[in-house]
Every structure is written in C-alpha cells, then in structure tokens.
Design a protein around this motif. Structure first.
Motif, PDB file in Angstrom:
ATOM      1  N   ARG A 158     -10.951  -7.210 -14.611  1.00 40.22           N
ATOM      2  CA  ARG A 158     -10.146  -6.579 -13.565  1.00 40.22           C
ATOM      3  C   ARG A 158     -10.555  -7.125 -12.197  1.00 40.22           C
ATOM      4  NH1 ARG A 158      -6.872  -2.591 -13.563  1.00 40.22           N
ATOM      5  NH2 ARG A 158      -7.542  -1.662 -15.560  1.00 40.22           N
ATOM      6  N   GLU A 159      -9.555  -7.435 -11.360  1.00 37.09           N
ATOM      7  CA  GLU A 159      -9.856  -7.939 -10.016  1.00 37.09           C
ATOM      8  C   GLU A 159     -10.684  -6.907  -9.255  1.00 37.09           C
ATOM      9  OE1 GLU A 159      -5.925  -8.522  -8.602  1.00 37.09           O
ATOM     10  OE2 GLU A 159      -5.524 -10.257  -9.887  1.00 37.09           O
ATOM     11  N   GLU A 160     -11.614  -7.379  -8.429  1.00 38.76           N
ATOM     12  CA  GLU A 160     -12.500  -6.462  -7.705  1.00 38.76           C
ATOM     13  C   GLU A 160     -12.440  -6.644  -6.195  1.00 38.76           C
ATOM     14  OE1 GLU A 160     -16.231  -7.235  -9.695  1.00 38.76           O
ATOM     15  OE2 GLU A 160     -15.899  -5.547 -11.061  1.00 38.76           O
ATOM     16  N   ASP A 161     -11.472  -7.423  -5.741  1.00 35.25           N
ATOM     17  CA  ASP A 161     -11.324  -7.672  -4.306  1.00 35.25           C
ATOM     18  C   ASP A 161     -10.700  -6.444  -3.638  1.00 35.25           C
ATOM     19  OD1 ASP A 161     -11.019  -8.658  -1.802  1.00 35.25           O
ATOM     20  OD2 ASP A 161      -9.773 -10.385  -2.365  1.00 35.25           O
ATOM     21  N   ASP A 162     -11.333  -5.925  -2.583  1.00 40.79           N
ATOM     22  CA  ASP A 162     -10.815  -4.760  -1.871  1.00 40.79           C
ATOM     23  C   ASP A 162      -9.738  -5.125  -0.848  1.00 40.79           C
ATOM     24  OD1 ASP A 162     -12.220  -2.855  -3.205  1.00 40.79           O
ATOM     25  OD2 ASP A 162     -13.926  -2.875  -1.836  1.00 40.79           O
ATOM     26  N   VAL A 163      -9.559  -6.424  -0.597  1.00 37.07           N
ATOM     27  CA  VAL A 163      -8.511  -6.862   0.330  1.00 37.07           C
ATOM     28  C   VAL A 163      -7.179  -6.807  -0.406  1.00 37.07           C
ATOM     29  CG1 VAL A 163      -7.649  -8.724   1.772  1.00 37.07           C
ATOM     30  CG2 VAL A 163     -10.118  -8.361   1.557  1.00 37.07           C
ATOM     31  N   VAL A 164      -6.255  -6.007   0.118  1.00 36.91           N
ATOM     32  CA  VAL A 164      -4.993  -5.756  -0.587  1.00 36.91           C
ATOM     33  C   VAL A 164      -3.831  -6.380   0.179  1.00 36.91           C
ATOM     34  CG1 VAL A 164      -3.409  -3.969  -1.385  1.00 36.91           C
ATOM     35  CG2 VAL A 164      -5.872  -3.628  -1.591  1.00 36.91           C
ATOM     36  N   SER A 165      -2.949  -7.041  -0.555  1.00 34.42           N
ATOM     37  CA  SER A 165      -1.745  -7.632   0.035  1.00 34.42           C
ATOM     38  C   SER A 165      -0.598  -6.629  -0.074  1.00 34.42           C
ATOM     39  CB  SER A 165      -1.382  -8.927  -0.697  1.00 34.42           C
ATOM     40  OG  SER A 165      -0.031  -9.264  -0.460  1.00 34.42           O
ATOM     41  N   GLU A 166      -0.043  -6.250   1.077  1.00 36.51           N
ATOM     42  CA  GLU A 166       1.078  -5.302   1.066  1.00 36.51           C
ATOM     43  C   GLU A 166       2.272  -5.867   0.319  1.00 36.51           C
ATOM     44  OE1 GLU A 166       2.160  -3.754   4.856  1.00 36.51           O
ATOM     45  OE2 GLU A 166       0.098  -3.224   5.397  1.00 36.51           O
ATOM     46  N   ASP A 167       2.508  -7.169   0.478  1.00 36.38           N
ATOM     47  CA  ASP A 167       3.641  -7.806  -0.203  1.00 36.38           C
ATOM     48  C   ASP A 167       3.474  -7.731  -1.719  1.00 36.38           C
ATOM     49  OD1 ASP A 167       4.784  -8.406   2.203  1.00 36.38           O
ATOM     50  OD2 ASP A 167       4.069 -10.474   2.265  1.00 36.38           O
ATOM     51  N   LEU A 168       2.240  -7.972  -2.199  1.00 35.14           N
ATOM     52  CA  LEU A 168       1.989  -7.938  -3.639  1.00 35.14           C
ATOM     53  C   LEU A 168       2.085  -6.502  -4.168  1.00 35.14           C
ATOM     54  CD1 LEU A 168       1.358  -9.536  -6.149  1.00 35.14           C
ATOM     55  CD2 LEU A 168      -1.098  -9.308  -5.638  1.00 35.14           C
ATOM     56  N   VAL A 169       1.649  -5.537  -3.367  1.00 33.74           N
ATOM     57  CA  VAL A 169       1.777  -4.125  -3.748  1.00 33.74           C
ATOM     58  C   VAL A 169       3.250  -3.796  -3.984  1.00 33.74           C
ATOM     59  CG1 VAL A 169       1.649  -1.750  -2.868  1.00 33.74           C
ATOM     60  CG2 VAL A 169      -0.337  -3.264  -2.669  1.00 33.74           C
ATOM     61  N   GLU A 170       4.097  -4.158  -3.021  1.00 35.18           N
ATOM     62  CA  GLU A 170       5.536  -3.883  -3.135  1.00 35.18           C
ATOM     63  C   GLU A 170       6.142  -4.614  -4.334  1.00 35.18           C
ATOM     64  OE1 GLU A 170       7.362  -4.825   0.584  1.00 35.18           O
ATOM     65  OE2 GLU A 170       6.262  -3.277   1.690  1.00 35.18           O
ATOM     66  N   GLN A 171       5.710  -5.870  -4.548  1.00 40.66           N
ATOM     67  CA  GLN A 171       6.253  -6.653  -5.654  1.00 40.66           C
ATOM     68  C   GLN A 171       5.856  -6.055  -7.003  1.00 40.66           C
ATOM     69  OE1 GLN A 171       8.432  -9.349  -5.379  1.00 40.66           O
ATOM     70  NE2 GLN A 171       8.637  -8.892  -7.564  1.00 40.66           N
ATOM     71  N   ASP A 172       4.580  -5.638  -7.134  1.00 41.04           N
ATOM     72  CA  ASP A 172       4.113  -5.051  -8.399  1.00 41.04           C
ATOM     73  C   ASP A 172       4.830  -3.735  -8.694  1.00 41.04           C
ATOM     74  OD1 ASP A 172       2.418  -7.100  -9.010  1.00 41.04           O
ATOM     75  OD2 ASP A 172       0.570  -6.070  -8.437  1.00 41.04           O
ATOM     76  N   ALA A 173       5.022  -2.912  -7.662  1.00 42.85           N
ATOM     77  CA  ALA A 173       5.740  -1.646  -7.852  1.00 42.85           C
ATOM     78  C   ALA A 173       7.169  -1.920  -8.322  1.00 42.85           C
ATOM     79  CB  ALA A 173       5.744  -0.834  -6.559  1.00 42.85           C
ATOM     80  N   LYS A 174       7.798  -2.914  -7.698  1.00 43.44           N
ATOM     81  CA  LYS A 174       9.170  -3.287  -8.062  1.00 43.44           C
ATOM     82  C   LYS A 174       9.216  -3.848  -9.488  1.00 43.44           C
ATOM     83  CE  LYS A 174      12.951  -6.312  -6.553  1.00 43.44           C
ATOM     84  NZ  LYS A 174      13.296  -7.486  -5.723  1.00 43.44           N
TER      85      LYS A 174
END
Length: 659
Positions: A158-174
C-alpha cells in the motif's frame, strides 16, 4: 504517543520471571493467578525474553509447559500472549485455512487491518514457522475476487506517501462510481486496485469525494455492487482506512453481544491490539456503544480468563467518565460526513397509471359483502402517494356517497387497521393525531413528543399546528404546556413555534455558540446550562448546528452528545440528544428507532407503524441504507422476521425492497 494498554514492566528481570513461572507450575496443580498477573503485565518483547530465560534455566519450553498446565480459553489466551505478534498472526491464519472449511472472518480481519510492515513480518513468520508460502496457501484455500484482493493485501505494498493529489482523489472517486453504480455489472478489478493500493490518507479523501458525487457513502455502494466474502473484505478495508480503532471496537462488540461469545475473535483482538491501539479502541467502544469495553468483558466472561482479559483491557472508561481524542476524531469525521448534502428518497412514489375512480371501485369491491379482501386494499393504498390517497377519498365519496375511512375502520382490525388508516391521513393530520394520543389520558408518552417535535422542519411543524387546531379545537402549544413541565416543556414549546433559522452556517457565530455550550462555569441562574442549549439547539439552522458541533469537538475534545448525556438527565437529555442526532443524520436516527422497536422480545408496533408511515415518502430509502450499515441486517429482513400476516405484507411494500 503510545496507545497500547500493556507497557514494558519497570525493573524487569527475565530470569526472575522465569523462576516465578516455574514455581507457579511446579508440583500438583498450578497458580493460575500468579501466571496471569505476571504474563499480562509484561510486554511481548519481555515475554519472549522470559521464554528464552526459562529454556536456559530449566531446559524446557515455556509455551509447552503452559499448554500442559492450563486449559480452555484461558490457556489459548495466555499462550497467544507468549508469541511475537507476527507469529501470532501466522498461527491464526494457519488455523483459519487448515482442515475442512476456511475461517474467512479471521483472514479478513488480519489482512485488512495490518500495515505494510506487519504484513511483511507475517509472511516471513509464516515461512519460518510452517516452511510454507503464505500466499500459495491462501490462493489454494480461497477463490474469485476474494482471493485476488487477499493476494493484493499480502504484498504489503500500500502506498505510504502522505502527499495527496486532489486530481487523483477526484479521478479515483469517479472511477469507483463508474465501476459500480454507473455500470451494468461491476468492474471488481477497479475496486481491488484502488482500495488495495492507495494510501490511507488518499483513500479517506476519496471516500469523502465519493459521498459528494454519489450521494451515498462508499460502504453502501459496496454492499449493493459486491457480494459474499469479497464484499465483507472490501467493507473491512474501508472501515480500517477510516479508523482501525473503530473497526476493532465493532468487532469486539459483535464478539460479545447476544447469546454466546466468539472467544477466538475476542482473544485475537485483545492480544494483537494490546500494545498498539487498545486505548483508542476502548475510547471508541465507550462512545459508540455507551458502555465500556471493560464492563462488557466483565459481564460476558468468567474466571481467570476474565481476569486476564480485563488486565489487557487496562481500565474501565465508565468509571473514568472521560471522552478521548480518538473517539473525538471519529465523532468529528462523522459530523463532517453529515454536512455533505445527500439526496433524500422515499420508498413510496406516485403511481404512474393512477386512476382515482378505478382505485375507489377496487376498494369498494374489496369491502363489499361477506369478508374483506385485505390483499387488494394493501395493493392499492401502499402503492399510492399520500396526495393520490386523498384523491381516492374524494372519489370514493363521490361515487358511493360513503366515507372510505369509516368503511376501512369497520372492515379492518388490529395493527393492519392502524397502518392503513394512518396512511389515509395527510402527514400533518397523522403527526397531529400521534401528538394528541401522546398527551391525552393518564400519563404522557414523552418519546413520541420528542421524536416528532425534534425531527420535523418549520413547514411540517406549522402544518401540524394547523391540523391539530382543526382536529381538536385546541392549540398544540397549549396542550404541550399543560401536559409537560420545566425545561422539557420549554424545549417542546420552542420547537412547536416552527421558527428555526433556515440560513447557512455562520462560522464566527458557530464558534461563539460552541463556546456557550461548552461553558460549565456560569453561575447565572438566568443562563442555566439547559437554557443555553435550548437557545441554540432549538433555534439555529441545521447547517449552522453541524458547524457548531464541529467547533465544539475542536474546542473541548468532546462530542456534544456525550456532553449532554454527562451533564443532563431525563426527558431534557433525551430531547436534546434527539435534536443532535437529527441534525447529524436524521435517517440514522430513525434507523435506530426502528431497530429498537423490533429487537428483543416483542415488537413496539406503534413506533414501527408511525415511522414507516411518516418517512415513507421522505427518506425511508435512506433509512434502509443506514439500517443495514448500523446493524448488518436489512430493515426488510427484520420486518419479515418480526411481524406477520397482512400487517407484515403492508409494511414490506412500504419498505420498498430488500437490501
């Protein structure tokens, strides 16, 4: 900050402890009290050293001696404590997949909750202990998408990076929405990839985004789109991402509630979390189930087994009367989720091919002559909207010169009659009638007053006032005033005005309101605690109150509901708690009421009927979703199991489907 309940023992001496254990098992019988006192007060690292010292001093295996001297659940618990965590997990998984059948719940619990490092340690320990490959054994014992997700989790990648991409968040939800709710069938691979690989911080934001775009939590979509052990595994992953402590609190509660105890689950969690997050689990448990983990263990177990479990628990939160950071974080997250706009849906929709005259004829035929065709009555009246039922009333009168309500009352009886007659009233008339019943005669049904007055909006309250005046030639406010007293009366009268603010939140005002609610030092009798709560909870808008409650948690580290329960009592407490729960999540409030109306011996049919009627065109579909989320069973199933006959048939039509 260390959040385990078991710590390193100060002044530890492995040889001395080994000698004490040897003496406790020497001769006839064994000193179980001495064994449990020593082992439960040492950390796992120290226990491993004791095992080594025991072998050096006596040439014997300590675990083998403990197995020989102890028996039953107590032996399983003590022996489990002696294994290093990774080897303990390895033993649990080996037992889960050995022999006939598989303990899928054990596999799910361990693999959904462990960190990358814990997974790597588990895989190595399994290889060392059993000279077998864990992945190969899991693959050989499971199948389908369940197997695929377990294999992904076994990689510990599992990825452990705390830096989050808002674009990727929106894409994954979609992508999750398109893989499930918006797709004919389900793209399970997309769920596996996103939920099995993304970081915890990233996924928490994905879940929030999913709620915004789907109008429902990800858990509800998983229940609808997936099935079987795969569904259970994915739900466990989501729960652990949200809060591992909350997941284990729920597992512990289910292990002990009802008849019998799931001792393997209880032992596994108490041992495996005792040096990780037991304090957090305790706190969430106390908040979520309104009793301490300590007391539930005390009531549900016995003997040395109980004593050892209570030592691992580490304290009684009922006695402490505290509310803690982890529980506050869970509560804060729930408030944030409740602030997201979710579309409310009823289960009863207007009939598309509606013909009021035709329906009137069907009803007349069903009641004419000897006997009554209850099925025909149910078929018509439960599948029409309230507005359509009002048209049927008029058509029946015009066609036959008869009062449909009177005919129904004459032909039907018992619970079915109450349900059908309730459906024929307008919502305001029905609520007015329920309130009137609650205040007339000897005694007052405060729970009904609270349920209705705390959950209706301004428009509904004003309509109830008009219907009450028209039906009983008295004002609702006067009847509430004459039948109640003190602060409880003031709360009801304030709510009966239907004057709650309807504007958006005001952050500055919310901070001041939270400060006012949190102030316990005021000695001004004109500004009592109850008066302050009333002036805010009964007048502020729902969006504003959501913000007040969030500010309250930030300010005090307490949830406002917990504060009310701790500082108030009786009907005043119950009224304020109902308002808070209604603001937080009204469908969940009604789901809880429905569950309590049917659980245990007997059924509270009055409550069941009232809620099914009053919410059927507002939010009963949402209530169904909350019901299954909260209680792991569907509302449809519980009604089917708890009621009978034509009453059950009518309720199930109103319920609108099996989840």
């Amino acid at each position: 900050v260390y959040r385990g309940s078991v710590k390193d023992f100060q002044g530890f001496d492995a040889n001395q402890d080994a000698e004490a254990l040897y003496n406790a098992m020497k001769g006839f019988g064994s000193d179980k009290e001495a064994i449990l006192d020593l082992i439960t007060s040492r950390s796992n690292k120290q226990r491993v050293e004791i095992c080594q010292a025991y072998k050096s001093l006596y040439g014997k295996d300590l675990i083998a001696d403990l197995k020989y001297e102890l028996t039953g659940k107590f032996e399983r618990l003590i022996v489990s404590l002696m294994r290093p965590p990774a080897y303990g997990d390895a033993k649990e998984i080996k037992d889960a997949i050995s022999g006939i059948g598989t303990d899928e719940k054990c596999l799910i619990e361990i693999l959904a909750s462990r960190t990358n490092q814990e997974i790597h340690d588990l895989v190595a320990a399994y290889k060392d202990a059993y000279e077998r490959d864990l992945e190969a054994d899991v693959v050989g014992d499971t199948s389908g998408h369940f197997k695929k997700m377990l294999v992904v989790l076994l990689q510990g990648a599992r990825e452990e990076d705390d830096v989050v991409s808002e674009d990727l968040v929106e894409q994954d939800a979609k992508d999750l929405l398109e893989a499930g709710e918006l797709k004919w069938g389900t793209d399970e691979a997309q769920f596996i990839y996103i939920l099995g690989r993304r970081s915890r911080q990233h996924l928490r934001l994905v879940f929030d985004e999913y709620l915004k775009i789907a109008g429902k939590p990800i858990e509800r979509s998983i229940r609808a789109e997936l099935s079987g052990d795969f569904e259970k595994l994915m739900l466990a992953v989501v729960k652990c991402i949200r809060s591992t402590a909350e997941y284990f609190a729920e597992r512990l509660y289910k292990a002990m509630k009802g008849l019998g105890t799931r001792d393997n689950t209880l032992i596994r969690i108490m041992v495996s979390r005792s040096e990780i997050d037991m304090l957090d689990i305790r706190e969430v448990f106390r908040t979520k189930y309104e009793k301490s983990l300590y007391n539930m263990i005390k009531e549900d177990t016995s003997g040395e087994y109980k004593k050892a479990l209570l030592k691992l628990c580490g304290g009684d939160d009922d006695a402490a009367g505290e509310f803690f950071p982890e529980a506050a974080q869970v509560a804060y997250r729930m408030w944030e989720l409740s602030a997201v706009k979710v579309e409310l849906q009823g289960t009863v929709q207007p009939a598309g091919d509606f013909n009021d005259d035709g329906d009137a004829q069907v009803l007349r035929k069903a009641m004419k002559g000897l006997g009554t065709d209850e099925g025909a009555i149910i078929e018509v009246l439960t599948k029409r909207s309230n507005a359509q039922r009002q048209q049927i009333l008029k058509a029946y009168k015009a066609h036959y010169g008869r009062d449909l309500m009177a005919d129904l009352k004459s032909e039907l009886s018992g619970s079915l009659a109450k349900l059908i007659l309730g459906l024929m009233l307008t919502p305001a008339q029905y609520d007015a009638k329920q309130l009137r019943k609650a205040v007339e005669g000897a005694g007052t049904d405060e729970s009904v007053l609270i349920e209705i007055m705390a959950t209706r909006n301004n428009q509904e309250i004003r309509a109830i006032n008009e219907a009450y005046q028209e039906a009983y030639h008295k004002s609702l406010e006067d009847d509430l005033s004459s039948d109640t007293s003190g602060h409880f009366k003031r709360i009801l009268v304030s709510l009966a005005l239907g004057n709650r603010d309807e504007g958006p939140e005001n952050l500055a005002q919310a901070h001041e309101d939270a400060k006012k609610l949190a102030d316990v030092s005021s000695n001004d009798s004109s500004d009592s605690l109850e008066t302050r709560f009333l002036s805010i909870l009964c007048t502020r808008s729902y969006p504003h109150l959501c913000r007040v409650f969030q500010e309250f948690i930030k300010m005090t580290n307490h949830d406002v509901e917990h504060a009310i329960k701790k500082r108030m009592s009786g009907d005043v407490r119950d009224a304020f708690v109902a308002i808070v729960r209604s603001v937080k999540n009204k469908p969940a409030f009604f789901a809880d009421k429905l569950y309590k109306s049917m659980k245990g011996a007997g059924t509270d049919e009055r409550t069941l009927t009232r809620i099914m009627i009053s919410r059927s065109e507002i939010d009963l579909f949402n209530i169904r979703g909350e019901f299954i989320d909260l209680f792991d069973k569907s509302l449809h199933h519980m009604i089917e199991k708890d009621t009978s006959g034509d009453y059950r048939k009518a309720l199930l039509v109103l319920c609108g489907g099996e989840d």
